[in-house]
Design a protein around this motif. Sequence first.
Motif, PDB file in Angstrom:
ATOM      1  N   SER A  43       0.851  -1.203   0.000  1.00 33.73           N
ATOM      2  CA  SER A  43       0.000   0.000   0.000  1.00 33.73           C
ATOM      3  C   SER A  43       0.878   1.242   0.000  1.00 33.73           C
ATOM      4  O   SER A  43       1.933   1.271   0.644  1.00 33.73           O
ATOM      5  N   HIS A  44       0.394   2.255  -0.698  1.00 29.26           N
ATOM      6  CA  HIS A  44       1.095   3.543  -0.728  1.00 29.26           C
ATOM      7  C   HIS A  44       0.062   4.623  -0.428  1.00 29.26           C
ATOM      8  O   HIS A  44      -0.910   4.764  -1.160  1.00 29.26           O
ATOM      9  N   GLY A  45       0.267   5.349   0.673  1.00 29.76           N
ATOM     10  CA  GLY A  45      -0.676   6.409   1.057  1.00 29.76           C
ATOM     11  C   GLY A  45      -0.289   7.704   0.379  1.00 29.76           C
ATOM     12  O   GLY A  45      -0.370   7.851  -0.841  1.00 29.76           O
ATOM     13  N   ASN A  46       0.213   8.671   1.178  1.00 31.52           N
ATOM     14  CA  ASN A  46       0.630   9.938   0.561  1.00 31.52           C
ATOM     15  C   ASN A  46       2.149  10.067   0.496  1.00 31.52           C
ATOM     16  O   ASN A  46       2.659  11.171   0.319  1.00 31.52           O
ATOM     17  N   GLY A  47       2.874   8.965   0.669  1.00 32.46           N
ATOM     18  CA  GLY A  47       4.333   8.982   0.488  1.00 32.46           C
ATOM     19  C   GLY A  47       5.073   9.917   1.431  1.00 32.46           C
ATOM     20  O   GLY A  47       6.149  10.407   1.114  1.00 32.46           O
ATOM     21  N   ARG A  48       4.530  10.129   2.636  1.00 30.78           N
ATOM     22  CA  ARG A  48       5.202  11.026   3.599  1.00 30.78           C
ATOM     23  C   ARG A  48       6.129  10.254   4.541  1.00 30.78           C
ATOM     24  O   ARG A  48       6.734  10.857   5.434  1.00 30.78           O
ATOM     25  N   SER A  49       6.206   8.945   4.393  1.00 29.61           N
ATOM     26  CA  SER A  49       7.214   8.219   5.171  1.00 29.61           C
ATOM     27  C   SER A  49       8.566   8.538   4.530  1.00 29.61           C
ATOM     28  O   SER A  49       8.655   8.811   3.338  1.00 29.61           O
ATOM     29  N   MET A  61      -2.217   2.280  -4.646  1.00 32.21           N
ATOM     30  CA  MET A  61      -2.378   3.691  -4.295  1.00 32.21           C
ATOM     31  C   MET A  61      -3.757   3.897  -3.645  1.00 32.21           C
ATOM     32  O   MET A  61      -4.785   3.626  -4.260  1.00 32.21           O
ATOM     33  N   THR A  62      -3.745   4.393  -2.413  1.00 34.75           N
ATOM     34  CA  THR A  62      -5.017   4.512  -1.672  1.00 34.75           C
ATOM     35  C   THR A  62      -5.613   5.924  -1.726  1.00 34.75           C
ATOM     36  O   THR A  62      -6.733   6.139  -1.306  1.00 34.75           O
ATOM     37  N   ILE A  63      -4.858   6.864  -2.258  1.00 35.70           N
ATOM     38  CA  ILE A  63      -5.180   8.289  -2.098  1.00 35.70           C
ATOM     39  C   ILE A  63      -6.531   8.700  -2.715  1.00 35.70           C
ATOM     40  O   ILE A  63      -7.138   9.675  -2.310  1.00 35.70           O
ATOM     41  N   VAL A 111      -5.083   8.425   6.530  1.00 29.85           N
ATOM     42  CA  VAL A 111      -5.469   7.677   7.733  1.00 29.85           C
ATOM     43  C   VAL A 111      -4.830   6.282   7.696  1.00 29.85           C
ATOM     44  O   VAL A 111      -4.358   5.767   8.714  1.00 29.85           O
ATOM     45  N   GLY A 112      -4.768   5.686   6.500  1.00 28.94           N
ATOM     46  CA  GLY A 112      -4.112   4.370   6.370  1.00 28.94           C
ATOM     47  C   GLY A 112      -2.658   4.438   6.801  1.00 28.94           C
ATOM     48  O   GLY A 112      -2.158   3.569   7.529  1.00 28.94           O
ATOM     49  N   GLY A 113      -1.957   5.490   6.372  1.00 27.71           N
ATOM     50  CA  GLY A 113      -0.541   5.674   6.743  1.00 27.71           C
ATOM     51  C   GLY A 113      -0.391   5.922   8.241  1.00 27.71           C
ATOM     52  O   GLY A 113       0.570   5.467   8.865  1.00 27.71           O
ATOM     53  N   GLY A 164       2.109  -2.008  11.592  1.00 27.50           N
ATOM     54  CA  GLY A 164       2.584  -3.123  10.750  1.00 27.50           C
ATOM     55  C   GLY A 164       3.022  -2.733   9.351  1.00 27.50           C
ATOM     56  O   GLY A 164       3.299  -3.598   8.512  1.00 27.50           O
ATOM     57  N   MET A 165       3.103  -1.452   9.060  1.00 30.49           N
ATOM     58  CA  MET A 165       3.693  -0.920   7.829  1.00 30.49           C
ATOM     59  C   MET A 165       3.101  -1.541   6.552  1.00 30.49           C
ATOM     60  O   MET A 165       3.826  -1.797   5.583  1.00 30.49           O
ATOM     61  N   GLY A 166       1.802  -1.781   6.578  1.00 35.52           N
ATOM     62  CA  GLY A 166       1.123  -2.261   5.367  1.00 35.52           C
ATOM     63  C   GLY A 166       1.342  -3.733   5.081  1.00 35.52           C
ATOM     64  O   GLY A 166       0.912  -4.226   4.038  1.00 35.52           O
TER      65      GLY A 166
END
Length: 435
Positions: A43-49, A61-63, A111-113, A164-166
């Motif tokens: 999963s990839h949220g907003n890539g802020r990690s 991509m969940t966005i 929220v997923g991230g 759990g980091m996706g």
Amino acid sequence: MSTILKHIKNIGSWGNYHKIKSQLHFMKSGTLPASVKDKEYISHGNGRSYGDCALHENSLMTIQSNKILSFDIQKGILQCESGALLSDIIVEILPDKWFLPVTPGTKYITVGGAIAADVHGKNHHKNGCFSHHVISLKLALPEGDILNCSKNENAELFRATCGGMGLTGVILEATIQLLPIKSAFIDQYTIQTNNLKETFRAFEENQEASYTVAWIDALAKKANTGKGLLLVGEHAKDNNFEFSFRKKINVPTWFPSFLLNPWSIAVYNKYYYRSYTKTSEKVSLDSFFYPLDAVDNWNRIYGSKGFLQYQVVIPKKNAYQGIMELLDAVVKSNHVSYLTVLKLLGKENENYLSFPLEGYTIAMDFKIKKGVFDFLNQLDKIVVGYEGRGYLAKDARMSKAFFETGYPKLVAFKNIRKQYKLERLQSLQSKRLGL
Ligand SMILES: Cc1cc2nc3c(=O)[nH]c(=O)nc-3n(C[C@H](O)[C@H](O)[C@H](O)COP(=O)(O)OP(=O)(O)OC[C@H]3O[C@@H](n4cnc5c(N)ncnc54)[C@H](O)[C@@H]3O)c2cc1C
């Protein structure tokens, strides 16, 4: 151009270090796209990690799955799809006098991230991690099952998913308990400190406050090592709900990264430290919680090679010595931490891979240059010596051995991965760390 080719893109993370050519599979309103069937993906949220936890050749991509599904204004219970950004949620809930119970230093995460990294804020010592406020979540497993998870239902999977980091499934939706507030402002109090002893004392003396965070001048040395500013915050009670996010300035792609150097940062640190002449003021939620969001794409100031954030936590009994040794090692090296933040963390939760444990966490940003990876390996040794651990959401380079020493509940996490047949969920990070 075929749809498949159109959706192959170079993607990266906030630190701009790892980049990968990835096929993007877009999740639409809470359902997994058929195209990930039988594939390995993450999963990839907003890539802020900051590192490689959200990167794989196949990205889910969940966005675009970002609807707010319900909002109980009386009880402050919000249900949303996992791609909803915290910034959008704030706009929705603030006029009705609710706020996020836990928020990290940027509002531009999904929220997923927030659940997958089990993020913490400036109030971890009081309110714990994000997961503490998640009433339930809906999780899609790779083989197609969709399970409700909470502290009471599929509880083990819930504990593995939060933090759990996706790697336990795709979070489709979440229901969250919000925090009631009486103002869109924060009463902020600032304390200047001259060294780490004073900084720690300021934290301990303010541990009853709702929010605390310290900015540290990591260039200060000897008697001044660990000097900085402690910001203490409480929600104001003035019933003033005027609110807007600040206008942003943007860092262009061509920003000359040589402008960021030990001399420029020394000047900046001096100015920033002295600029807090006011000890007490009322500030907006936006400026208290999200100061970095005022500058769009600030990660570009580190240049095209990117940067690494090094965030670790050290248990309270060892924290003073451990943090002192880390700061000393930085001062003695030829690496500079351009931004250094210290936070007090409260009790560890039951989740298998959540980062916080009771103690102090330090986050430092290093430019990528020759020798930095070896240097961070040296810092890891210090952290292990003081029984600390690193944060997966910030990590781009930690070794498997360092990771495993810090996370004793890893075995339980791996058992869940086996039990629910989750091996198809993989990121660059999970492969590096053998997750
Ligand atoms: C300026 C800044 C300040 C920050 N401050 C803090 C802080 O104070 N405290 C803190 O804890 N963190 C902080 N962070 C880190 C950030 O909160 C986390 O990395 C967060 O996970 C990013 O969320 P995202 O939506 O961008 O997810 P991504 O970066 O895209 O993904 C992060 C992880 O979540 C997983 N994931 C994303 N969506 C889902 C989903 N729907 N289902 C399952 N897994 C999913 C991904 O696989 C990946 O492992 C900060 C980051 C920045 C850039």
